[in-house]
Enzyme design. Sequence first.
Site, short mmCIF file in Angstrom:
data_model
loop_
_atom_site.label_atom_id
_atom_site.label_comp_id
_atom_site.label_asym_id
_atom_site.label_seq_id
_atom_site.Cartn_x
_atom_site.Cartn_y
_atom_site.Cartn_z
N LYS A 9 10.04 -17.05 -10.08
CA LYS A 9 9.34 -15.95 -10.73
C LYS A 9 8.26 -16.51 -11.68
O LYS A 9 8.54 -17.44 -12.44
CB LYS A 9 10.36 -15.10 -11.52
CG LYS A 9 9.76 -13.84 -12.06
CD LYS A 9 10.77 -13.05 -12.87
CE LYS A 9 10.06 -11.92 -13.60
NZ LYS A 9 10.84 -11.35 -14.67
N PHE A 38 -4.34 3.26 14.77
CA PHE A 38 -4.67 4.22 13.71
C PHE A 38 -5.81 3.63 12.90
O PHE A 38 -5.90 2.40 12.76
CB PHE A 38 -3.45 4.47 12.81
CG PHE A 38 -2.56 5.57 13.33
CD1 PHE A 38 -1.93 5.46 14.54
CD2 PHE A 38 -2.38 6.74 12.59
CE1 PHE A 38 -1.14 6.48 15.04
CE2 PHE A 38 -1.59 7.77 13.07
CZ PHE A 38 -0.97 7.65 14.29
N LYS A 86 -13.58 0.71 15.62
CA LYS A 86 -12.27 0.04 15.77
C LYS A 86 -11.71 0.25 17.19
O LYS A 86 -11.12 -0.66 17.78
CB LYS A 86 -11.26 0.56 14.74
CG LYS A 86 -11.53 0.03 13.34
CD LYS A 86 -10.56 0.59 12.31
CE LYS A 86 -11.04 0.23 10.90
NZ LYS A 86 -10.28 0.90 9.86
N ASP A 133 -4.16 -6.29 4.99
CA ASP A 133 -5.19 -7.17 5.54
C ASP A 133 -5.20 -8.53 4.85
O ASP A 133 -5.72 -9.49 5.38
CB ASP A 133 -6.57 -6.52 5.40
CG ASP A 133 -6.74 -5.37 6.37
OD1 ASP A 133 -6.22 -5.48 7.49
OD2 ASP A 133 -7.37 -4.36 6.00
N ASN A 135 0.85 -1.19 0.00
CA ASN A 135 0.00 0.00 0.00
C ASN A 135 0.89 1.24 0.00
O ASN A 135 2.12 1.13 -0.01
CB ASN A 135 -0.96 -0.03 1.19
CG ASN A 135 -0.21 -0.12 2.50
OD1 ASN A 135 0.59 0.75 2.82
ND2 ASN A 135 -0.42 -1.20 3.24
N LYS A 176 -11.08 -3.11 19.14
CA LYS A 176 -9.68 -3.47 19.38
C LYS A 176 -9.22 -3.09 20.79
O LYS A 176 -8.03 -3.20 21.11
CB LYS A 176 -8.78 -2.82 18.32
CG LYS A 176 -9.17 -3.22 16.89
CD LYS A 176 -8.10 -2.93 15.85
CE LYS A 176 -8.63 -3.26 14.46
NZ LYS A 176 -7.59 -3.49 13.46
N1 CTP Z 1 -3.83 -3.51 12.08
C1 CTP Z 1 -3.18 -4.64 12.51
N2 CTP Z 1 -3.22 -5.79 11.78
C2 CTP Z 1 -3.90 -5.86 10.63
C3 CTP Z 1 -4.57 -4.71 10.16
C4 CTP Z 1 -4.51 -3.55 10.91
O1 CTP Z 1 -2.55 -4.60 13.58
N3 CTP Z 1 -3.92 -6.98 9.95
C5 CTP Z 1 -3.79 -2.29 12.90
C6 CTP Z 1 -3.22 -1.06 12.20
O2 CTP Z 1 -1.83 -0.91 12.48
C7 CTP Z 1 -4.03 0.07 12.80
C8 CTP Z 1 -5.35 -0.56 13.15
O3 CTP Z 1 -5.14 -1.96 13.19
O4 CTP Z 1 -3.45 0.59 13.98
C9 CTP Z 1 -6.46 -0.27 12.18
O5 CTP Z 1 -6.04 -0.55 10.86
P1 CTP Z 1 -7.00 -0.27 9.61
O6 CTP Z 1 -6.29 -0.72 8.36
O7 CTP Z 1 -7.50 1.14 9.66
O8 CTP Z 1 -8.26 -1.16 9.91
P2 CTP Z 1 -8.53 -2.68 9.81
O9 CTP Z 1 -8.65 -3.21 11.19
O10 CTP Z 1 -7.53 -3.35 8.93
O11 CTP Z 1 -9.98 -2.70 9.15
P3 CTP Z 1 -10.43 -2.29 7.64
O12 CTP Z 1 -9.19 -2.44 6.78
O13 CTP Z 1 -11.47 -3.26 7.33
O14 CTP Z 1 -10.90 -0.88 7.72
#
Ligand code: CTP
Length: 433
Positions: A321, A363, A377, A311, A242, A381
């Site tokens: 490759k 975040f 969240k 995610d 990303n 969390k």
């Molecule tokens: N985070 C994490 N592990 C993951 C995804 C996210 O620890 N696999 C943590 C990120 O570092 C951040 C928080 O969870 O502090 C929220 O991340 P975000 O990407 O905004 O949300 P998600 O929980 O991944 O939900 P979505 O992508 O569905 O919005």
Amino acid sequence: MNLKGKTIILAVSGGIAAYKSAELTRLFKKEGADVWVVMTKSAKEFVSPLTFETLSGNRVYSEMFVDSSIFNLQSSISMPHIDLAKMCDLFIVAPATANIIGKFANGIADDLLSTFYLSVTSPVLIAPAMNNNMYANPVVQENIKKLKGFNINFVEPGFGELACGDKGEGRLAELDIIMSRAKELLSNPPMPPFATSPSPPLDGGEKGEVKGGRKMGLEGKTVLVTAGPTHEAIDPVRFISNLSSGKMGYAVASAARRRGANVILISGPTSLPVPSGVRFISIKSASDMRREILKEVKKADVIIMTAAVSDFTPENYSDKKIKKEANEGITVKLKKNPDILSEITSKLRNPQSAIRNPIIVGFALETDDIIKNAKEKLKEKELDFIVANSVNGFGGDQNKVTIIGRKGNLDDIPLMSKDAIAEIILDKVVSKD
Ligand code: CTP
């Protein structure tokens, strides 16, 4: 940092963690420092002076006066409390018992180590180690507070199982944390001990205390920060990732370090320089990040998860490759990565757990319904704070965020630099509000 040309006086007082000081001696020597060890009488009950003499290559001192005629070597040292103090670039006490901390705080000089402390003018770094109830005792805490007021630096003890069988705060801090704090003090010496200038010491201040217009409050605390994107490999040359630049996390790590915290920065691939004085752990994938966080999390007083963790990850990895000749098109099937933040909070918030209960900041990166989603969240969390931001902040030096606290308090922060946002986040962590 190469420690060649630096002289470290390492004091060992009488606790079971004295054996760890032998390894500390070896590590400092390996980095080029000249190490001289001072031992208390009771430290010698735990480890033999010969161990330290062999590892440091220097004579070990524990008596006030030496008969230099007996020792041809290093005979210029006849009054170690004065002579060693003159050579000293950094004075470290590890482990420091409640007794030696009490002596330092009250000016008692009844053996070599306590007398040496009064004559030393270099920065001082104290790493306490003792039973958790002793460490929590208000007298010990008062002595530590008093010494901090004299610009004495502390690496606070870790949490966990103690040699006496109890669980709690009192274990000698991890050696890598003591090392990185020592290097920081050597490369960027703060005010000498006992100086009474009104300007703030570089190593922070008391919890919530305002110094130089800022709440410092992280002195000696361990702050774990995650930053950057993760790379989820498809084959040896391709990955899914990303747009995260890592700037927010690196700004938080630097700000926490400036406030005197021991900072562990776990980062995905970025093009940013590593902030000075932090312990840096470089990772690639979400599963690397998970593994490293689980290793470090027990040490943390504060956890700030700025990383944009993928995610999803490819279900299958091709170790060769993927060639275009053999494929008209490919489908990459993705599977879910573990949610690291949820996993660690469910462990850390468990009241049965022996692990400390750190302040946790997450975040939330959103495109729509930013505040609503962020609040969800925060709750799911089990966070203390969540920093809600939109994708517009990705990559730039500035961002516009909203910080939401556990009690539902909501702070809209106008567009500002990520460095300034980092300070606001840390102010909230310190005041817990
Ligand atoms: N985070 C994490 N592990 C993951 C995804 C996210 O620890 N696999 C943590 C990120 O570092 C951040 C928080 O969870 O502090 C929220 O991340 P975000 O990407 O905004 O949300 P998600 O929980 O991944 O939900 P979505 O992508 O569905 O919005």
